[in-house]
Design an enzyme around this catalytic site. Structure first.
Site, PDB file in Angstrom:
ATOM      1  N   ASP A 226      -0.459   9.284  -6.336  1.00 18.96           N
ATOM      2  CA  ASP A 226      -1.837   9.363  -5.840  1.00 18.96           C
ATOM      3  C   ASP A 226      -1.803   9.066  -4.343  1.00 18.96           C
ATOM      4  O   ASP A 226      -1.776   7.914  -3.909  1.00 18.96           O
ATOM      5  CB  ASP A 226      -2.698   8.334  -6.585  1.00 18.96           C
ATOM      6  N   ARG A 229      -4.655   6.869  -2.685  1.00 16.93           N
ATOM      7  CA  ARG A 229      -4.455   5.435  -2.942  1.00 16.93           C
ATOM      8  C   ARG A 229      -3.311   4.870  -2.120  1.00 16.93           C
ATOM      9  O   ARG A 229      -3.472   3.923  -1.343  1.00 16.93           O
ATOM     10  CB  ARG A 229      -4.169   5.231  -4.421  1.00 16.93           C
ATOM     11  N   GLY A 253       0.068  -8.305  -8.757  1.00 18.78           N
ATOM     12  CA  GLY A 253       0.205  -7.115  -9.597  1.00 18.78           C
ATOM     13  C   GLY A 253       1.058  -6.093  -8.884  1.00 18.78           C
ATOM     14  O   GLY A 253       0.652  -4.945  -8.714  1.00 18.78           O
ATOM     15  N   ASP A 275       4.152 -10.073 -10.901  1.00 14.55           N
ATOM     16  CA  ASP A 275       3.632  -9.205 -11.967  1.00 14.55           C
ATOM     17  C   ASP A 275       4.063  -9.781 -13.302  1.00 14.55           C
ATOM     18  O   ASP A 275       5.200 -10.232 -13.452  1.00 14.55           O
ATOM     19  CB  ASP A 275       4.156  -7.768 -11.824  1.00 14.55           C
ATOM     20  N   GLU A 304      -2.526 -16.798 -13.168  1.00 19.11           N
ATOM     21  CA  GLU A 304      -3.249 -17.984 -13.595  1.00 19.11           C
ATOM     22  C   GLU A 304      -2.337 -19.051 -14.205  1.00 19.11           C
ATOM     23  O   GLU A 304      -2.727 -20.208 -14.319  1.00 19.11           O
ATOM     24  CB  GLU A 304      -4.344 -17.603 -14.606  1.00 19.11           C
ATOM     25  N   GLU A 318      -3.691  -4.003  -5.381  1.00 17.52           N
ATOM     26  CA  GLU A 318      -4.377  -2.783  -5.817  1.00 17.52           C
ATOM     27  C   GLU A 318      -4.880  -3.093  -7.224  1.00 17.52           C
ATOM     28  O   GLU A 318      -4.200  -2.872  -8.211  1.00 17.52           O
ATOM     29  CB  GLU A 318      -3.422  -1.597  -5.793  1.00 17.52           C
ATOM     30  N   GLU A 327     -10.971  -3.361 -16.530  1.00 17.09           N
ATOM     31  CA  GLU A 327      -9.715  -4.119 -16.625  1.00 17.09           C
ATOM     32  C   GLU A 327      -9.859  -5.553 -16.110  1.00 17.09           C
ATOM     33  O   GLU A 327      -9.021  -6.392 -16.371  1.00 17.09           O
ATOM     34  CB  GLU A 327      -8.540  -3.436 -15.907  1.00 17.09           C
ATOM     35  N   SER A 332      -8.465 -12.000 -11.294  1.00 18.69           N
ATOM     36  CA  SER A 332      -7.204 -12.577 -10.809  1.00 18.69           C
ATOM     37  C   SER A 332      -7.167 -12.616  -9.285  1.00 18.69           C
ATOM     38  O   SER A 332      -6.606 -13.544  -8.693  1.00 18.69           O
ATOM     39  CB  SER A 332      -6.016 -11.776 -11.352  1.00 18.69           C
ATOM     40  N   HIS A 466      -6.182   9.100  -9.029  1.00 18.72           N
ATOM     41  CA  HIS A 466      -5.853   8.847 -10.440  1.00 18.72           C
ATOM     42  C   HIS A 466      -6.983   8.108 -11.149  1.00 18.72           C
ATOM     43  O   HIS A 466      -7.008   8.061 -12.388  1.00 18.72           O
ATOM     44  CB  HIS A 466      -4.538   8.066 -10.558  1.00 18.72           C
TER      45      HIS A 466
END
Length: 518
Positions: A226, A229, A253, A275, A304, A318, A327, A332, A466
């Site tokens: 993408d 993005r 992430g 991640d 967390e 992202e 989501e 987070s 996407h």
């Protein structure tokens, strides 16, 4: 961009002399269970098996080990120093903790090709047996070998029985859960616990399904390919190098680590790539492949439940989902902002907005909704409500847009809290041309307010991403005229039993339409 170096592999630049020099360099390997020095890992393994009865092939088969398990096992042995006899008797691998991925020391054991280890134990030696008058006489060596074989097979049988019992228990739990679901009750303790306000309150064992969706190649291919993005994030980082130079960065992430590598190119001093998904193991390899392991530190864990070594200067993530908030990963980001970012630190991105617009694609509406009016001569109109209830994710062509867009929510990531997923907004859509309204289309815009600002949109008027668009279909089309204004109210809430999912209500034309994103 001219200032982005080529990160592709440079294997072709090695000549034969360099490879030969690497292969013939003198190394020594210390035995895992004694102080003897040996010339290679292969010979050290043979020594361990002969002198200490330590068999890597048996362990590999017994615990279904991969290369990461092997690394953890080596670091566990280096840390805890068990005897080989104790080690071969263990029933469950004590090295499963991810802390054992961190090397205790740099040595040749960690560079060994674990995949080359055969899962089949060495064939037993051949012995001669004497048979006289119906009596079989065995040598002491033969008898000892038979005892070892019986012991090994008994251990494997016991292990298989344990796994079989665990599988039976799992099947029983699944059957109970399915029965409860069918009868309309709660399916599990996780579902009860999920009746909470944000992602941080979900037990990690109940959140693994979310992270597992990011463990596979396909979703990362979609995101990386993408260009809207990825190139926007790249430009936000590399066109603002002075803002990131000598700074500490958290990539929340991180996925494959692409944003961390952009930050490294921008001159960041230290980057924490975090991640919970198993994609982190590939990120480790990718970062090492591009010689950035000294700048980027990979961390497997949910934020967390993770404590960083220090607070960071920059938080990049992202995190956006369908309709921006699906989501719940913004939870987070907010947690990281409040607990991991220095006061006055930089958020990338720092601002987003959600908009809706009127759509008049009659052909798609007929295909999805009117289809159920006549299915091979049978009426299935009851299906229409179910089809409409689920918001669709699709690319809407700009030629079907009937109105000006209307911003229904603006989010300042530096100040918002986890209630941001619950909002109500009135809207007014100014109709630009005559047509039939078939749906409302939701999308979001993302902003990086930096010295060299960049932004991108996921709307139907921009290049597809996407994320596509979120389409809220009406069951029946409504004729609209140019110059008229459609008014209504949109209400967005977290789902009570899934804090990562959304429930949306749209009041329009005197009717209340309900949708889910889950």
């Amino acid at each position: 961009m001219s200032d982005v170096p080529d990160l592709s592999s440079d294997e072709e630049h090695f000549d034969d002399e360099e490879w030969q020099e690497m292969e013939t360099s003198n190394v020594s390997v210390t035995c895992l269970f004694c102080s003897e020095l040996i010339s290679s890992v292969e010979e050290a393994l043979a020594h361990c098996e002969t002198s200490h009865k330590f068999s890597l092939s048996i362990l590999k088969l017994k615990f279904n080990m991969d290369c990461y398990s092997y690394i953890k096992m080596i670091n566990y042995i280096k840390t805890n120093k068990p005897t080989a006899e104790e080690f071969m008797k263990i029933k469950h691998p004590p090295w499963n903790d991810d802390k054992y991925l961190k090397p205790v020391e740099n040595d040749e054991w960690l560079t060994f090709d674990f995949d080359s280890v055969s899962e089949k134990p060495n064939s037993p030696k051949t012995y001669h047996a004497n048979v006289e008058n119906g009596v079989v006489t065995l040598s002491q060596g033969h008898f000892t070998e038979l005892q070892k074989t019986i012991q090994t097979l008994s251990e494997q049988l016991s292990e298989s029985q344990t796994h079989l019992q665990m599988a039976k228990e799992d099947i029983n739990k699944m059957q109970d859960s399915m029965k409860t679901l069918v009868e309309g009750g709660q399916s599990s303790s996780c579902e009860v616990k999920n009746k909470t306000s944000c992602v941080a309150s979900i037990p990690i064992e109940c959140d693994e399904g979310y992270f597992n969706t990011y463990a596979h190649f396909g979703i990362h291919y979609d995101m990386l390919s993408d260009k809207v993005r990825t190139e926007t994030y790249r430009d936000a980082i590399l066109k603002n190098k002075e803002t990131l130079r000598e700074k500490t960065v958290l990539d929340l992430g991180c996925g494959t680590g692409i944003l961390s590598m952009f930050a490294a190119l921008a001159g960041a001093k230290q980057i924490y790539a975090l991640d919970q998904s198993d994609i982190i193991y590939h990120a480790m390899d990718i970062i090492t492949e591009n010689n950035l392991q000294n700048v980027i530190k990979t961390i497997k864990g949910r934020l967390e439940e993770t404590k960083l070594e220090e607070k960071v200067d920059v938080l990049v993530s992202e995190w956006m989902g369908y309709f921006l908030l699906f989501e719940g990963m913004l939870d987070s980001v907010i947690y990281a902002r409040d607990n991991c970012l220095k006061s006055g630190g930089l958020l990338m991105p720092n601002r987003c907005s959600i908009s809706i617009v009127a759509n008049g694609d009659v052909d798609t509406h007929k295909k999805l909704i009117d289809f159920w009016s006549d299915v091979y001569g049978f009426k299935m109109n009851c299906m229409k409500s179910e089809v409409v209830r689920e918001a669709s994710i699709d690319v809407v062509a700009s030629k079907y847009i009937l109105s000006q867009p209307y911003v229904i929510n603006e989010i300042d990531i530096s100040t918002c809290d986890t209630t941001v997923m619950d909002f109500t907004s009135e809207f007014k859509l100014e109709i630009l041309r005559d047509g039939y309204l078939t749906s409302l289309v939701g999308y979001f815009d993302t902003f990086f307010d930096l010295p060299n600002s960049v932004s991108f949109s996921t709307g139907p008027h921009s290049a597809p991403t996407h994320w596509k668009q979120t389409v809220f279909y009406l069951r029946d089309c409504k004729e609209v005229k140019q110059g008229s204004v459609i008014t209504g109210t949109i209400i967005c809430n977290r789902q009570k039993t899934d804090v990562r999912a959304l429930s949306v209500q749209i009041e329009i034309f005197g009717k209340n339409h309900k949708y889910i994103l889950s």
